[in-house]
Scaffold this active site. Sequence first.
Site, PDB file in Angstrom:
ATOM      1  N   GLU A  36      -0.946  -4.755  11.454  1.00  0.00           N
ATOM      2  CA  GLU A  36      -0.058  -4.219  10.087  1.00  0.00           C
ATOM      3  C   GLU A  36       1.355  -4.754  10.439  1.00  0.00           C
ATOM      4  O   GLU A  36       2.148  -4.980   9.229  1.00  0.00           O
ATOM      5  CB  GLU A  36      -0.035  -2.867  10.008  1.00  0.00           C
ATOM      6  CG  GLU A  36       0.169  -2.237   8.628  1.00  0.00           C
ATOM      7  CD  GLU A  36      -0.115  -0.840   8.692  1.00  0.00           C
ATOM      8  OE1 GLU A  36      -0.840  -0.378   7.770  1.00  0.00           O
ATOM      9  OE2 GLU A  36       0.747  -0.087   9.383  1.00  0.00           O
ATOM     10  N   HIS A  94       4.841   0.011  -0.496  1.00  0.00           N
ATOM     11  CA  HIS A  94       5.690  -0.878   0.475  1.00  0.00           C
ATOM     12  C   HIS A  94       4.740  -1.867   0.840  1.00  0.00           C
ATOM     13  O   HIS A  94       3.462  -1.834   0.951  1.00  0.00           O
ATOM     14  CB  HIS A  94       6.119   0.038   1.740  1.00  0.00           C
ATOM     15  CG  HIS A  94       5.302   0.579   2.642  1.00  0.00           C
ATOM     16  ND1 HIS A  94       4.589   1.696   2.311  1.00  0.00           N
ATOM     17  CD2 HIS A  94       4.679   0.189   3.558  1.00  0.00           C
ATOM     18  CE1 HIS A  94       3.932   1.982   3.307  1.00  0.00           C
ATOM     19  NE2 HIS A  94       3.812   0.903   4.192  1.00  0.00           N
ATOM     20  N   CYS A 110       5.966   5.870   4.528  1.00  0.00           N
ATOM     21  CA  CYS A 110       4.565   5.396   3.830  1.00  0.00           C
ATOM     22  C   CYS A 110       3.992   5.978   2.842  1.00  0.00           C
ATOM     23  O   CYS A 110       3.252   5.137   2.212  1.00  0.00           O
ATOM     24  CB  CYS A 110       3.485   5.123   5.275  1.00  0.00           C
ATOM     25  SG  CYS A 110       4.229   4.448   6.566  1.00  0.00           S
ATOM     26  N   HIS A 150       3.352  -5.099   3.449  1.00  0.00           N
ATOM     27  CA  HIS A 150       3.222  -5.799   5.039  1.00  0.00           C
ATOM     28  C   HIS A 150       2.930  -7.009   5.019  1.00  0.00           C
ATOM     29  O   HIS A 150       2.308  -7.703   4.099  1.00  0.00           O
ATOM     30  CB  HIS A 150       2.155  -4.860   5.644  1.00  0.00           C
ATOM     31  CG  HIS A 150       2.411  -3.379   5.956  1.00  0.00           C
ATOM     32  ND1 HIS A 150       3.293  -2.916   7.069  1.00  0.00           N
ATOM     33  CD2 HIS A 150       1.948  -2.297   5.287  1.00  0.00           C
ATOM     34  CE1 HIS A 150       3.882  -1.883   7.095  1.00  0.00           C
ATOM     35  NE2 HIS A 150       2.739  -1.225   6.188  1.00  0.00           N
ATOM     36  N   HIS A 166       0.713  -1.438  -0.066  1.00  0.00           N
ATOM     37  CA  HIS A 166      -0.076   0.035   0.063  1.00  0.00           C
ATOM     38  C   HIS A 166       0.787   1.392   0.216  1.00  0.00           C
ATOM     39  O   HIS A 166       2.032   1.245   0.145  1.00  0.00           O
ATOM     40  CB  HIS A 166      -1.048  -0.042   1.072  1.00  0.00           C
ATOM     41  CG  HIS A 166      -0.384   0.297   2.438  1.00  0.00           C
ATOM     42  ND1 HIS A 166      -1.256   0.505   3.600  1.00  0.00           N
ATOM     43  CD2 HIS A 166       0.914   0.350   3.123  1.00  0.00           C
ATOM     44  CE1 HIS A 166      -0.352   0.600   4.838  1.00  0.00           C
ATOM     45  NE2 HIS A 166       0.895   0.621   4.525  1.00  0.00           N
ATOM     46  N   ASP A 180      -4.601 -10.682  -0.992  1.00  0.00           N
ATOM     47  CA  ASP A 180      -3.394 -11.173  -0.678  1.00  0.00           C
ATOM     48  C   ASP A 180      -2.294 -10.814  -2.054  1.00  0.00           C
ATOM     49  O   ASP A 180      -2.956 -11.295  -3.257  1.00  0.00           O
ATOM     50  CB  ASP A 180      -3.452 -12.724  -0.581  1.00  0.00           C
ATOM     51  CG  ASP A 180      -2.303 -13.531  -0.220  1.00  0.00           C
ATOM     52  OD1 ASP A 180      -1.433 -12.754   0.731  1.00  0.00           O
ATOM     53  OD2 ASP A 180      -2.133 -14.787  -0.471  1.00  0.00           O
ATOM     54  N   HIS A 181      -1.294 -10.513  -2.036  1.00  0.00           N
ATOM     55  CA  HIS A 181      -0.410 -10.299  -3.116  1.00  0.00           C
ATOM     56  C   HIS A 181      -0.868  -9.326  -4.075  1.00  0.00           C
ATOM     57  O   HIS A 181      -0.755  -9.115  -5.209  1.00  0.00           O
ATOM     58  CB  HIS A 181       0.093 -11.576  -3.958  1.00  0.00           C
ATOM     59  CG  HIS A 181       0.968 -12.431  -2.908  1.00  0.00           C
ATOM     60  ND1 HIS A 181       0.550 -13.089  -1.866  1.00  0.00           N
ATOM     61  CD2 HIS A 181       2.281 -12.543  -3.227  1.00  0.00           C
ATOM     62  CE1 HIS A 181       1.625 -13.645  -1.423  1.00  0.00           C
ATOM     63  NE2 HIS A 181       2.547 -13.320  -1.978  1.00  0.00           N
TER      64      HIS A 181
END
Length: 138
Positions: free
Chosen positions: A128, A43, A37, A45, A18, A83-84
């Site tokens: 997170e 980047h 961020c 998580h 995100h 996811d991904h």
Amino acid sequence: MTQPVVFVTRKLHFNAAHRLFNPSFSNEKNDEIFGKCNNANGHGHNYEIEVTVSGQIDPETGYVIDLKVLKDIVDRLIVEECDHRHLNFDVPWLKGINPTAENLVVAFWNRLAGSFKQGKLHVIRLYETERNYVEYFG
Ligand code: NI
């Protein structure tokens, strides 16, 4: 006879990218508020999501909700979608949201609410990082 109310939790995992920024802020203000961020290309998580459902124990099954059912609902509605993925671009129902953990947990609640035939959604906890998490009780 009234059955005891018990809280049942399933934890699931997804990886996602995100970028935190507010398009109405200047570049300087975005940097000041979001720092690293706000990295333009995002980047990643390792998110953990815990979903808790509450309800009376069914006297016949002994369950509040079958944990397999709880897992499948969260998998289908949240994990498989996120996811991904890059949360700013790839998930239609997150479009236009600044994907902070706070905003994500509310979006996840809105997506899951109403999906449970057994028990009712009580809280979603979104990690997170190992040390940082947010909770939403609806
Ligand atoms: Ni982040």
